[in-house]
Scaffold this motif. Sequence first.
Motif, PDB file in Angstrom:
ATOM      1  N   GLY A 151       0.894  -1.252   0.078  1.00 56.93           N
ATOM      2  CA  GLY A 151      -0.003  -0.154   0.042  1.00 56.93           C
ATOM      3  C   GLY A 151       0.552   1.095  -0.012  1.00 56.93           C
ATOM      4  N   GLY A 152       2.271   1.170   0.071  1.00 56.83           N
ATOM      5  CA  GLY A 152       3.218   2.322   0.138  1.00 56.83           C
ATOM      6  C   GLY A 152       3.013   2.687  -1.146  1.00 56.83           C
ATOM      7  N   ALA A 201       7.348  -3.995 -12.187  1.00 49.87           N
ATOM      8  CA  ALA A 201       7.916  -4.555 -10.918  1.00 49.87           C
ATOM      9  C   ALA A 201       6.756  -4.734 -10.110  1.00 49.87           C
ATOM     10  CB  ALA A 201       8.586  -3.128 -10.318  1.00 49.87           C
ATOM     11  N   GLY A 202       5.723  -4.585 -10.398  1.00 50.82           N
ATOM     12  CA  GLY A 202       4.361  -5.095  -9.452  1.00 50.82           C
ATOM     13  C   GLY A 202       3.841  -4.139  -9.108  1.00 50.82           C
ATOM     14  N   PHE A 203       3.840  -2.867  -9.213  1.00 47.93           N
ATOM     15  CA  PHE A 203       3.281  -1.583  -8.856  1.00 47.93           C
ATOM     16  C   PHE A 203       1.902  -1.686  -9.253  1.00 47.93           C
ATOM     17  CE2 PHE A 203       7.445  -0.404  -7.273  1.00 47.93           C
ATOM     18  CZ  PHE A 203       7.113   0.068  -6.113  1.00 47.93           C
ATOM     19  N   THR A 204       0.783  -1.097  -8.785  1.00 48.87           N
ATOM     20  CA  THR A 204      -0.750  -0.901  -9.194  1.00 48.87           C
ATOM     21  C   THR A 204      -0.833   0.671  -9.144  1.00 48.87           C
ATOM     22  OG1 THR A 204      -1.520  -1.215  -7.173  1.00 48.87           O
ATOM     23  CG2 THR A 204      -1.260  -2.985  -8.591  1.00 48.87           C
ATOM     24  N   GLU A 205      -2.031   1.254  -9.836  1.00 45.79           N
ATOM     25  CA  GLU A 205      -2.404   2.481  -9.867  1.00 45.79           C
ATOM     26  C   GLU A 205      -1.517   3.430 -10.352  1.00 45.79           C
ATOM     27  OE1 GLU A 205      -4.412   3.640  -6.241  1.00 45.79           O
ATOM     28  OE2 GLU A 205      -4.611   1.612  -5.494  1.00 45.79           O
ATOM     29  N   VAL A 206      -0.706   2.980 -11.497  1.00 54.51           N
ATOM     30  CA  VAL A 206       0.202   3.644 -12.221  1.00 54.51           C
ATOM     31  C   VAL A 206      -0.195   4.944 -12.894  1.00 54.51           C
ATOM     32  CG1 VAL A 206       2.307   3.698 -13.511  1.00 54.51           C
ATOM     33  CG2 VAL A 206       1.851   1.726 -12.112  1.00 54.51           C
ATOM     34  N   GLY A 264      10.108  16.035 -18.877  1.00 52.67           N
ATOM     35  CA  GLY A 264      10.104  14.830 -17.458  1.00 52.67           C
ATOM     36  C   GLY A 264       8.853  14.360 -17.494  1.00 52.67           C
ATOM     37  N   TYR A 265       8.960  13.205 -16.956  1.00 49.03           N
ATOM     38  CA  TYR A 265       7.719  12.334 -16.801  1.00 49.03           C
ATOM     39  C   TYR A 265       7.547  12.127 -15.244  1.00 49.03           C
ATOM     40  CZ  TYR A 265       6.787  12.024 -21.595  1.00 49.03           C
ATOM     41  OH  TYR A 265       6.651  12.158 -23.097  1.00 49.03           O
ATOM     42  N   LEU A 266       6.440  12.390 -14.527  1.00 51.42           N
ATOM     43  CA  LEU A 266       6.067  12.053 -13.074  1.00 51.42           C
ATOM     44  C   LEU A 266       5.220  10.756 -13.017  1.00 51.42           C
ATOM     45  CD1 LEU A 266       5.185  14.513 -10.536  1.00 51.42           C
ATOM     46  CD2 LEU A 266       4.111  12.170 -10.476  1.00 51.42           C
ATOM     47  N   VAL A 267       5.858   9.871 -12.510  1.00 50.07           N
ATOM     48  CA  VAL A 267       4.988   8.544 -12.183  1.00 50.07           C
ATOM     49  C   VAL A 267       4.738   8.338 -10.679  1.00 50.07           C
ATOM     50  CG1 VAL A 267       5.235   6.034 -12.617  1.00 50.07           C
ATOM     51  CG2 VAL A 267       5.759   7.500 -14.186  1.00 50.07           C
ATOM     52  N   SER A 268       3.430   8.219 -10.639  1.00 46.70           N
ATOM     53  CA  SER A 268       2.848   7.771  -9.084  1.00 46.70           C
ATOM     54  C   SER A 268       2.447   6.211  -9.161  1.00 46.70           C
ATOM     55  CB  SER A 268       2.055   8.607  -8.623  1.00 46.70           C
ATOM     56  OG  SER A 268       0.910   8.754  -9.337  1.00 46.70           O
ATOM     57  N   ALA A 269       2.782   5.470  -8.132  1.00 51.52           N
ATOM     58  CA  ALA A 269       2.382   4.131  -8.011  1.00 51.52           C
ATOM     59  C   ALA A 269       2.290   3.626  -6.848  1.00 51.52           C
ATOM     60  CB  ALA A 269       3.376   3.151  -9.122  1.00 51.52           C
ATOM     61  N   VAL A 270       1.504   2.455  -6.423  1.00 57.30           N
ATOM     62  CA  VAL A 270       1.255   1.910  -5.164  1.00 57.30           C
ATOM     63  C   VAL A 270       1.852   0.471  -5.305  1.00 57.30           C
ATOM     64  CG1 VAL A 270      -0.492   1.188  -3.509  1.00 57.30           C
ATOM     65  CG2 VAL A 270      -0.949   3.499  -4.905  1.00 57.30           C
ATOM     66  N   LYS A 271       2.590   0.041  -4.112  1.00 53.62           N
ATOM     67  CA  LYS A 271       2.798  -1.166  -3.969  1.00 53.62           C
ATOM     68  C   LYS A 271       1.557  -2.082  -3.593  1.00 53.62           C
ATOM     69  CE  LYS A 271       5.898  -4.565  -1.606  1.00 53.62           C
ATOM     70  NZ  LYS A 271       6.950  -4.558  -0.484  1.00 53.62           N
ATOM     71  N   ALA A 272       1.347  -3.194  -4.433  1.00 55.59           N
ATOM     72  CA  ALA A 272       0.333  -4.133  -4.088  1.00 55.59           C
ATOM     73  C   ALA A 272       0.269  -4.666  -2.984  1.00 55.59           C
ATOM     74  CB  ALA A 272       0.314  -5.276  -5.422  1.00 55.59           C
TER      75      ALA A 272
END
Length: 272
Positions: A151-152, A201-206, A264-272
Amino acid sequence: MSVEAIGADLRAFAAVDEVEDPLPLIRALDEGKAYPGMRTAEEAVMAELRLEGAAAVLDVGCGLGADAIAMAGRVPQGARVTGLDLSRTMVTEARLRASRAGAAVSFEVGSALELPFGDGDFDRCRAQTLLQHVPDAPRAIAEIARVLRPGGRAVAFEFDLGTTVLDHPDRATTRTILDYVTDAALQGWIGRQLPRLYREAGFTEVAVQPHPVPNDFAFFLFTMRRPLAQLVKDRVLTARQVVAWKHRLEQLHEDGHYLGGTTGYLVSAVKA
């Protein structure tokens, strides 16, 4: 500018820990962060981190520590902020600045490819303009995933050198220089690769946000010292061609016509 002068610039722009006097590089990094385009991107990174709910924050590739110090002022009381950088020079400077600011931030020397932290030690991780300098970007992202709790949130910002634009009448030489810079970089296309790499890498909500950032003329020339030197060394261009190209760019700047920038590209993601 002679070939000898270009070569001297190349040696001076080595890794910061190997430079006899790192102050010019530190000063240039400070100036680069002050540009309006960078301030806008950095504020967007801060917003995506959602620090108001953070308990433990990691800044990978913290550099001079300014952003880690700023994060310490935004997290809840009792939250922990840690900065990590491969450069001892950067970490020493970051610790000094944090002490002067009275900020509760710890800084450590370490590699993004082998983070010196336990599994799930953090619930937020910031990595800004880091992966373009890392030889194994997927491994670095895997390490970020490892030290994050389920969830991080991970937030990254990287330039894509392949998107660099520069107004110059000599289009052929300009194209050669910009393509060379992109191809010579460890991760010249990392900006456009970020969403895929985080998903793999397994992240979600990218989520992805592009941020065009204009280049300041003086800072652009400073960062081009090493590539221009290497272009001559590799015989891609002659010293005469480089001098003529640089002189014309300086004329454009003096006449008020300089325009350049990179997305530049900003990416946010959540660890599953």
